[in-house]
Write an enzyme that holds these catalytic residues in place. Sequence first.
Site, short mmCIF file in Angstrom:
data_model
loop_
_atom_site.label_atom_id
_atom_site.label_comp_id
_atom_site.label_asym_id
_atom_site.label_seq_id
_atom_site.Cartn_x
_atom_site.Cartn_y
_atom_site.Cartn_z
N GLU A 51 5.19 5.00 3.53
CA GLU A 51 4.65 6.32 3.87
C GLU A 51 5.80 7.31 4.04
O GLU A 51 6.81 6.99 4.65
CB GLU A 51 3.80 6.20 5.15
CG GLU A 51 3.39 7.50 5.78
CD GLU A 51 2.64 8.46 4.84
OE1 GLU A 51 1.71 8.04 4.14
OE2 GLU A 51 3.02 9.64 4.81
N ASP A 79 -2.01 12.03 -2.77
CA ASP A 79 -2.09 13.50 -2.76
C ASP A 79 -2.25 14.03 -4.18
O ASP A 79 -1.49 13.63 -5.08
CB ASP A 79 -0.80 14.09 -2.15
CG ASP A 79 -0.65 13.71 -0.69
OD1 ASP A 79 -1.68 13.56 -0.01
OD2 ASP A 79 0.50 13.56 -0.23
N ASP A 133 -10.82 10.60 -4.88
CA ASP A 133 -12.05 11.38 -4.99
C ASP A 133 -11.83 12.59 -5.90
O ASP A 133 -12.72 13.43 -6.03
CB ASP A 133 -12.53 11.83 -3.61
CG ASP A 133 -11.44 12.53 -2.81
OD1 ASP A 133 -10.35 11.95 -2.67
OD2 ASP A 133 -11.68 13.66 -2.34
N ASP A 155 0.86 -1.19 0.00
CA ASP A 155 0.00 0.00 0.00
C ASP A 155 0.89 1.24 0.00
O ASP A 155 1.69 1.43 0.92
CB ASP A 155 -0.91 -0.02 1.24
CG ASP A 155 -1.92 1.11 1.24
OD1 ASP A 155 -2.59 1.31 0.20
OD2 ASP A 155 -2.05 1.81 2.27
N LYS A 202 -1.54 22.06 -8.30
CA LYS A 202 -0.87 23.07 -9.15
C LYS A 202 -0.03 22.39 -10.22
O LYS A 202 0.65 21.40 -9.94
CB LYS A 202 0.04 23.96 -8.29
CG LYS A 202 -0.74 24.90 -7.41
CD LYS A 202 0.21 25.79 -6.62
CE LYS A 202 -0.57 26.61 -5.62
NZ LYS A 202 0.25 27.07 -4.51
C1 LIG Z 1 -4.37 11.74 1.14
S1 LIG Z 1 -3.39 10.66 2.08
C2 LIG Z 1 -4.28 9.11 1.92
C3 LIG Z 1 -3.90 8.14 3.00
C4 LIG Z 1 -4.53 6.75 2.89
N1 LIG Z 1 -4.03 6.03 1.74
C5 LIG Z 1 -6.02 6.80 2.88
O1 LIG Z 1 -6.62 6.45 1.84
O2 LIG Z 1 -6.60 7.17 3.90
C6 LIG Z 1 -1.96 10.35 1.02
C7 LIG Z 1 -0.79 9.78 1.78
O3 LIG Z 1 0.27 9.48 0.88
C8 LIG Z 1 1.50 9.89 1.46
N2 LIG Z 1 2.46 10.11 0.35
C9 LIG Z 1 2.41 11.11 -0.57
N3 LIG Z 1 3.43 10.98 -1.45
C10 LIG Z 1 4.12 9.87 -1.08
C11 LIG Z 1 5.27 9.21 -1.60
N4 LIG Z 1 5.90 9.65 -2.69
N5 LIG Z 1 5.69 8.08 -0.97
C12 LIG Z 1 5.05 7.62 0.13
N6 LIG Z 1 3.95 8.20 0.68
C13 LIG Z 1 3.48 9.30 0.06
C14 LIG Z 1 1.13 11.14 2.23
O4 LIG Z 1 2.06 11.50 3.22
C15 LIG Z 1 -0.22 10.73 2.82
O5 LIG Z 1 -0.08 10.06 4.04
#
Ligand SMILES: C[S@@+](CC[C@H](N)C(=O)[O-])C[C@H]1O[C@@H](n2cnc3c(N)ncnc32)[C@H](O)[C@@H]1O
Length: 209
Positions: free
Chosen positions: A60, A113, A149, A35, A117
């Site tokens: 993460e 994420d 979403d 994941d 932009k």
């Molecule tokens: C919007 S959150 C969604 C978290 C979870 N997957 C959920 O559905 O509830 C996106 C997560 O991805 C992590 N993240 C973003 N870019 C990442 C990367 N390049 N490698 C690892 N984690 C990343 C962020 O820190 C954040 O915790």
Amino acid sequence: MRQHVNPLSKNFNEIEYIPSLMEIFGDSELNLHLDIGSAAGEFLFDLALVNTCWNYLGIEIRERLVKTAKLKVKEREMKNLYFLFGSANNILNDIQNKFIIENVKSISFNFPDPWFKKRHIKRRVIQPEFINILSNSLQKGSLIFIKTDVKDLFDYMDFIISSNFNFKTIDIKNFNYSKSFNPNKVKTSREKYVIVNQLDIFERIYMKI
Ligand SMILES: C[S@@+](CC[C@H](N)C(=O)[O-])C[C@H]1O[C@@H](n2cnc3c(N)ncnc32)[C@H](O)[C@@H]1O
């Protein structure tokens, strides 16, 4: 806590040592799910507690979340769950860590994420080079699950994965979840929020062919 971390920052160039799957898991022969962007890991804890015939690995980029999740794994003495701290792109691009992609049966990108932009698009976790690496090293039949979403982000991710000829889209309506990493269709934290707020969810599954 800062919600957004720039994955292109040089802070993430140094990658933590990753032990072998035999050292990480109680039974390294079990199917492995990865994941990406596992946040605090609630989703993987929910899965790993119930589906003890799968191994789960979360990556993460927010270090504090990973530290807390690792402590929880230790306290609960879970042998089928492991968390890695760092940028998933850097970790999986590293040749030393090729064994992870070579051994996973499925990968999920849940609500990554969006980095809206235009000048920040390179910070999105799904990039053509990254999908190429997955396509070169994943076993045939391995699955990639994407869920978001944000429609624009969905279109972007779908375009990048579908542009790679090694992946084909799976008919999600007839997909048999019971044999997947998520037989009970457990929801992620973000997904629960999205459902409560009646937002749309866009999702797709791809298979390496
Ligand atoms: C919007 S959150 C969604 C978290 C979870 N997957 C959920 O559905 O509830 C996106 C997560 O991805 C992590 N993240 C973003 N870019 C990442 C990367 N390049 N490698 C690892 N984690 C990343 C962020 O820190 C954040 O915790």
